[in-house]
Structure formats: structure tokens, C-alpha cells
Design an enzyme around this catalytic site. Sequence first.
Site, PDB file in Angstrom:
ATOM      1  N   ASN A 262      38.033 -57.247 -14.171  1.00  0.00           N
ATOM      2  CA  ASN A 262      39.313 -57.964 -14.795  1.00  0.00           C
ATOM      3  C   ASN A 262      38.698 -58.285 -16.017  1.00  0.00           C
ATOM      4  O   ASN A 262      37.998 -59.090 -16.653  1.00  0.00           O
ATOM      5  CB  ASN A 262      39.154 -59.573 -13.967  1.00  0.00           C
ATOM      6  CG  ASN A 262      40.283 -60.422 -14.689  1.00  0.00           C
ATOM      7  OD1 ASN A 262      41.138 -59.543 -15.240  1.00  0.00           O
ATOM      8  ND2 ASN A 262      40.220 -61.808 -14.386  1.00  0.00           N
ATOM      9  N   TRP A 263      39.572 -57.492 -16.778  1.00  0.00           N
ATOM     10  CA  TRP A 263      39.506 -57.363 -18.380  1.00  0.00           C
ATOM     11  C   TRP A 263      39.972 -58.679 -19.000  1.00  0.00           C
ATOM     12  O   TRP A 263      39.808 -58.561 -20.292  1.00  0.00           O
ATOM     13  CB  TRP A 263      39.935 -55.880 -18.868  1.00  0.00           C
ATOM     14  CG  TRP A 263      39.105 -54.962 -18.587  1.00  0.00           C
ATOM     15  CD1 TRP A 263      37.992 -54.888 -17.716  1.00  0.00           C
ATOM     16  CD2 TRP A 263      39.099 -53.649 -18.910  1.00  0.00           C
ATOM     17  NE1 TRP A 263      37.519 -53.599 -17.553  1.00  0.00           N
ATOM     18  CE2 TRP A 263      38.383 -52.660 -18.062  1.00  0.00           C
ATOM     19  CE3 TRP A 263      40.137 -52.818 -19.715  1.00  0.00           C
ATOM     20  CZ2 TRP A 263      38.212 -51.159 -18.266  1.00  0.00           C
ATOM     21  CZ3 TRP A 263      40.118 -51.319 -19.792  1.00  0.00           C
ATOM     22  CH2 TRP A 263      39.098 -50.943 -19.193  1.00  0.00           C
ATOM     23  N   LYS A 264      40.953 -59.390 -18.408  1.00  0.00           N
ATOM     24  CA  LYS A 264      41.443 -60.503 -19.019  1.00  0.00           C
ATOM     25  C   LYS A 264      42.139 -60.056 -20.391  1.00  0.00           C
ATOM     26  O   LYS A 264      42.701 -59.109 -20.605  1.00  0.00           O
ATOM     27  CB  LYS A 264      40.568 -61.721 -19.199  1.00  0.00           C
ATOM     28  CG  LYS A 264      39.750 -61.937 -17.942  1.00  0.00           C
ATOM     29  CD  LYS A 264      38.869 -63.173 -18.237  1.00  0.00           C
ATOM     30  CE  LYS A 264      38.316 -63.417 -16.789  1.00  0.00           C
ATOM     31  NZ  LYS A 264      37.391 -64.532 -16.817  1.00  0.00           N
TER      32      LYS A 264
ATOM     33  N   HIS B  30      44.124 -67.056 -10.130  1.00  0.00           N
ATOM     34  CA  HIS B  30      42.763 -67.314 -11.002  1.00  0.00           C
ATOM     35  C   HIS B  30      42.726 -68.544 -11.387  1.00  0.00           C
ATOM     36  O   HIS B  30      43.690 -69.153 -11.966  1.00  0.00           O
ATOM     37  CB  HIS B  30      42.772 -65.973 -11.988  1.00  0.00           C
ATOM     38  CG  HIS B  30      41.346 -65.855 -12.627  1.00  0.00           C
ATOM     39  ND1 HIS B  30      40.916 -66.854 -13.505  1.00  0.00           N
ATOM     40  CD2 HIS B  30      40.363 -64.949 -12.324  1.00  0.00           C
ATOM     41  CE1 HIS B  30      39.874 -66.193 -13.867  1.00  0.00           C
ATOM     42  NE2 HIS B  30      39.360 -65.175 -13.185  1.00  0.00           N
TER      43      HIS B  30
ATOM     44  N   GLU C 280      41.912 -69.632 -14.432  1.00  0.00           N
ATOM     45  CA  GLU C 280      42.458 -69.679 -15.695  1.00  0.00           C
ATOM     46  C   GLU C 280      44.042 -70.078 -15.744  1.00  0.00           C
ATOM     47  O   GLU C 280      44.672 -70.469 -16.432  1.00  0.00           O
ATOM     48  CB  GLU C 280      42.084 -68.638 -16.418  1.00  0.00           C
ATOM     49  CG  GLU C 280      40.636 -68.365 -16.733  1.00  0.00           C
ATOM     50  CD  GLU C 280      40.034 -67.116 -17.224  1.00  0.00           C
ATOM     51  OE1 GLU C 280      38.788 -67.178 -17.353  1.00  0.00           O
ATOM     52  OE2 GLU C 280      40.717 -66.023 -17.263  1.00  0.00           O
TER      53      GLU C 280
ATOM     54  N   GLU D 180      35.522 -67.603  -6.538  1.00  0.00           N
ATOM     55  CA  GLU D 180      35.249 -67.727  -8.020  1.00  0.00           C
ATOM     56  C   GLU D 180      34.888 -69.222  -8.206  1.00  0.00           C
ATOM     57  O   GLU D 180      35.787 -69.787  -8.625  1.00  0.00           O
ATOM     58  CB  GLU D 180      36.135 -67.119  -8.861  1.00  0.00           C
ATOM     59  CG  GLU D 180      36.288 -65.741  -8.719  1.00  0.00           C
ATOM     60  CD  GLU D 180      37.025 -65.111  -9.942  1.00  0.00           C
ATOM     61  OE1 GLU D 180      36.400 -64.407 -10.530  1.00  0.00           O
ATOM     62  OE2 GLU D 180      37.976 -65.524 -10.380  1.00  0.00           O
TER      63      GLU D 180
ATOM     64  N   GLY E 249      32.273 -67.305 -16.832  1.00  0.00           N
ATOM     65  CA  GLY E 249      32.249 -67.104 -18.213  1.00  0.00           C
ATOM     66  C   GLY E 249      31.300 -68.084 -18.857  1.00  0.00           C
ATOM     67  O   GLY E 249      31.109 -68.392 -20.053  1.00  0.00           O
TER      68      GLY E 249
ATOM     69  N   SER F 131      30.207 -64.598 -13.310  1.00  0.00           N
ATOM     70  CA  SER F 131      29.110 -64.236 -14.153  1.00  0.00           C
ATOM     71  C   SER F 131      28.073 -63.316 -13.281  1.00  0.00           C
ATOM     72  O   SER F 131      26.824 -63.549 -13.490  1.00  0.00           O
ATOM     73  CB  SER F 131      28.168 -65.640 -14.714  1.00  0.00           C
ATOM     74  OG  SER F 131      28.777 -66.384 -15.396  1.00  0.00           O
TER      75      SER F 131
ATOM     76  N   GLY G  53      34.121 -60.249 -14.615  1.00  0.00           N
ATOM     77  CA  GLY G  53      34.654 -60.425 -15.806  1.00  0.00           C
ATOM     78  C   GLY G  53      33.992 -59.929 -16.675  1.00  0.00           C
ATOM     79  O   GLY G  53      34.081 -58.656 -17.203  1.00  0.00           O
ATOM     80  N   GLY G  54      33.419 -60.490 -17.553  1.00  0.00           N
ATOM     81  CA  GLY G  54      32.654 -59.881 -18.814  1.00  0.00           C
ATOM     82  C   GLY G  54      31.732 -58.794 -18.790  1.00  0.00           C
ATOM     83  O   GLY G  54      31.897 -57.875 -19.471  1.00  0.00           O
TER      84      GLY G  54
END
Length: 253
Positions: free
Chosen positions: A9-11, A98, A100, A170, A176, A216, A237-238
Site C-alpha cells: 500500500n503506497w498511500k 483502512h 486512515e 491492522e 506508521g 510496521s 505500508g512504508g
Amino acid sequence: MRKKLVAGNWKMNLDWNEAMTLMAEVAKAMEGIDNGPDVALFPPFPYLRHFHEFLKDKGSAVEVGAQDCSAHKSGAYTGEISASMIKSLGAKYCIIGHSERRQYHRESSDVLASKVILALENGLTPIFCVGETLQEREDENQTFVIDQQMDGALFELSPEDFSKLIIAYEPVWAIGTGMTATSEQAQDMHEFIRALVQGKYGKAVADQCSILYGGSIKPDNAAKIFSQPDVDGGLIGGASLKVADFMEIVRAT
């Protein structure tokens, strides 16, 4: 046997050149992996069609997905992107719920239920996210929260439709933040989620339901988390923004 999936997931990250470079690097790296998990990339909306066409031309097994979809079929909803549009761009998956989106856009269970239905109607595989906040975890309310999130948005689906989606657990406190659930915490929650599904739809549906962990995940903790019996891959994610890290996670699945 449940299929493993690693989803990146590159957001809201990477400009056009950066995104195309990273996607091409992932596709190239995947050429050397046999019998690995399914892999999907979730770039920002403007890149979806280009990713699909590039990967198809290369004969790559990497799929693409959207980070969200509208709760409406079509109409006067400026800025919204419908499930049918996403499908027409070549996407296979769509992330829904999600944390967010829940936090910044106040998405309710009713809204998320509508998104899931529209994604399914248009042949997309929803990846439905659930997870508790740090306060909810500290108050030992995590199982109640997950139960409510799933019951409110998913449990009106037929067994046939439910069997087409993927769950992603999640914990919000691990997204994050650098904090990660222990492998035991992840397994406990994934086992609980599978039990909820079994209680609603029966053992056969529960046994086939893929449940991803997100929060993470890094190369140094992926193998231990993914070794748990009820963890079927990850929503990354990151670490998905660095090809070396992402591919180490893929290999650990």
C-alpha cells in the site's frame, strides 16, 4: 489451502517517475521467485492503468489494486472514483476500511458496507481492514472493536460473497509508528477473527478466508509474523516503498 498475499500500500507517496521506477523494479525482482505468494501493488489512483498495462505487457504475475473506492455507483460526487471505474483500469483488488479512511474521512460501517458490495458487484476483491487503537488495546477492548467492525460492515453478506473478500488486521497503534504487534498478538487476533467468521459462516468459509497482518512489517520481523498459522500474508505500508525491503518481505511469506 489458503493463498498467501503480500500487498504493498503506497498511500499518497511517489511522483510519476518514482512510482514507475519502483513498480518496474518490483516486477523485475519477482521474476526470480517461484512458488511465492501472490503480490499486489496499490499505487495512487492516477497510476493504476499504467501499472496494469506495464505488468501485463511484461507478463508479470504482480497485480494492481486501488486504495479505496466510492460508496456510490456513479453520479454527482466530485472527486470520487467508482468501483466500476477502478475495475475498468485493470485493478484486481480494492482496500476498504483502512484506519486512515476511518479516521480522516469518518467512514461509517454503513458506508464501508456499501463499498464492499459495490466492489464485489464489479468483480474486485475487497481487502477489508479492521483494527483497534492503542487506547482500545490498553483497555483490553480489541476483540469487541474487531467484532463490531466486522459485524457492522460484512456480516450481511452471503457466504458466497463473503468468501470472495480478504480481511486485513491492522492494529492502528502499529501503523506508521514503528511499533509492531508481537507474532503472538498477531496470531491471537487472527485466530479470533477466523473464529468470528466461523461462527457466522461455518468452518469451510473460515478455513478459506485469507487474513493479512498490517502494521510496521519490516524484513526483520516478517518471517516470524508470517509463520503464525492464521496469518496469511501482509498489507505492507512504508516498507513497500523500498524494493529491497519489500522483496525480503515477499520472500519471508
